[in-house]
Design an enzyme around this catalytic site. Sequence first.
Site, PDB file in Angstrom:
ATOM      1  N   ASP A  29       0.850  -1.191   0.000  1.00  0.00           N
ATOM      2  CA  ASP A  29       0.000   0.000   0.000  1.00  0.00           C
ATOM      3  C   ASP A  29       0.894   1.253   0.000  1.00  0.00           C
ATOM      4  O   ASP A  29       1.835   1.338   0.791  1.00  0.00           O
ATOM      5  CB  ASP A  29      -0.872  -0.040   1.275  1.00  0.00           C
ATOM      6  CG  ASP A  29      -2.031   0.918   1.215  1.00  0.00           C
ATOM      7  OD1 ASP A  29      -2.442   1.298   0.102  1.00  0.00           O
ATOM      8  OD2 ASP A  29      -2.545   1.293   2.293  1.00  0.00           O
ATOM      9  N   GLU A  68      -2.478   5.972  -8.322  1.00  0.00           N
ATOM     10  CA  GLU A  68      -3.495   6.923  -7.847  1.00  0.00           C
ATOM     11  C   GLU A  68      -3.435   8.187  -8.689  1.00  0.00           C
ATOM     12  O   GLU A  68      -2.366   8.723  -8.944  1.00  0.00           O
ATOM     13  CB  GLU A  68      -3.252   7.250  -6.369  1.00  0.00           C
ATOM     14  CG  GLU A  68      -4.265   8.245  -5.787  1.00  0.00           C
ATOM     15  CD  GLU A  68      -4.154   8.372  -4.259  1.00  0.00           C
ATOM     16  OE1 GLU A  68      -3.897   7.356  -3.582  1.00  0.00           O
ATOM     17  OE2 GLU A  68      -4.322   9.499  -3.758  1.00  0.00           O
ATOM     18  N   HIS A 101      -8.158   9.711   4.202  1.00  0.00           N
ATOM     19  CA  HIS A 101      -7.529   8.721   5.095  1.00  0.00           C
ATOM     20  C   HIS A 101      -7.768   9.080   6.558  1.00  0.00           C
ATOM     21  O   HIS A 101      -7.812  10.259   6.915  1.00  0.00           O
ATOM     22  CB  HIS A 101      -6.019   8.686   4.854  1.00  0.00           C
ATOM     23  CG  HIS A 101      -5.632   8.127   3.515  1.00  0.00           C
ATOM     24  ND1 HIS A 101      -5.211   8.907   2.473  1.00  0.00           N
ATOM     25  CD2 HIS A 101      -5.599   6.849   3.060  1.00  0.00           C
ATOM     26  CE1 HIS A 101      -4.931   8.132   1.425  1.00  0.00           C
ATOM     27  NE2 HIS A 101      -5.159   6.882   1.755  1.00  0.00           N
ATOM     28  N   GLY A 102      -7.851   8.055   7.406  1.00  0.00           N
ATOM     29  CA  GLY A 102      -7.957   8.284   8.850  1.00  0.00           C
ATOM     30  C   GLY A 102      -9.349   8.758   9.241  1.00  0.00           C
ATOM     31  O   GLY A 102     -10.335   8.429   8.584  1.00  0.00           O
ATOM     32  N   SER A 112     -12.559   3.999   5.957  1.00  0.00           N
ATOM     33  CA  SER A 112     -12.952   4.159   7.366  1.00  0.00           C
ATOM     34  C   SER A 112     -13.744   5.437   7.593  1.00  0.00           C
ATOM     35  O   SER A 112     -13.341   6.508   7.142  1.00  0.00           O
ATOM     36  CB  SER A 112     -11.704   4.200   8.257  1.00  0.00           C
ATOM     37  OG  SER A 112     -11.052   2.958   8.234  1.00  0.00           O
TER      38      SER A 112
HETATM   39 ZN    ZN Z   1      -4.518   5.042   1.055  1.00  0.00          ZN
END
Ligand code: ZN
Length: 281
Positions: free
Chosen positions: A79, A131, A175-176, A207
Amino acid sequence: MLVTMAEILKRAREGGYGVTAPNVQSEDTVRAVIRVAEERKAPMIIDVNAFIHPDLPWFVHMIRELAGSSSVPIAVNLDHGRSYEDVMLGIRSGFTSIMVDRSGMPYEDNVRETKEVVRMCHTLGISVEAELGHVGQGTNYEVDGIRNLTEPEEAARFIKETGVDCLAVAIGTAHGRYKGKPHIDFARLAKIVEACKDTPLVLHGGSGTGDENLARAVRNGIQKVNLATELVVAGKEELESFMQDPNFDKWKLIPAFIKGYEDRLTHYIKLFGQEGRAWTV
Ligand SMILES: [Zn+2]
């Protein structure tokens, strides 16, 4: 059995379902992911960050051993390979798939570096994820959430120019933990899906995005959903509740954490329609 990510995502695209990509941190979480995948007869993508383990070749070797003797198809993906060194270490470690993240670079640089990694990896039978646009951090969501979203036509051009197996897109996730409420640009996703035709799409920052948003994203063309924070938080909550009993058994602390992690992962496997999709060779 060990497979590439391209094999898993091609089937997911054809079958119209999503595949979870949980981030693992330890042998316990690796075993948890494989156990859940086998119980649910689900193909699985194990995501590993380069910084997560001080001895990455050993860690990936261990994952390959466990995944290789598993009854379900499992891909092992590096990742966010952010540098040339990350990618080379990933190849040497034995990943079946590598994410080359140059999303912080200008378009032409991203194409050039991704293309180079695709050439190396495809020679070795390794899948590549890249990405385009940039998925930022939830703590900076007011800024990151709305800038650098993926442009549909540019995404189609990027895939053609680089030859990547799947593409991570920025459509409003982060993210997070989110600071504020996530806003997913479904109209943009529809245009990306149309422009990118058969190439599987990846969503980072699963998430905290919410069941409704994630299920809708999968229904509308996302095949891989990355999950890290939420699984670990679910483990922590289960552990805290276990420790409420002043006489708790110290030998059951790690299993309590793993139970929370597994339950949350199982929830998403069901939500994305991944259950029962494992195949045999
Ligand atoms: Zn990521």
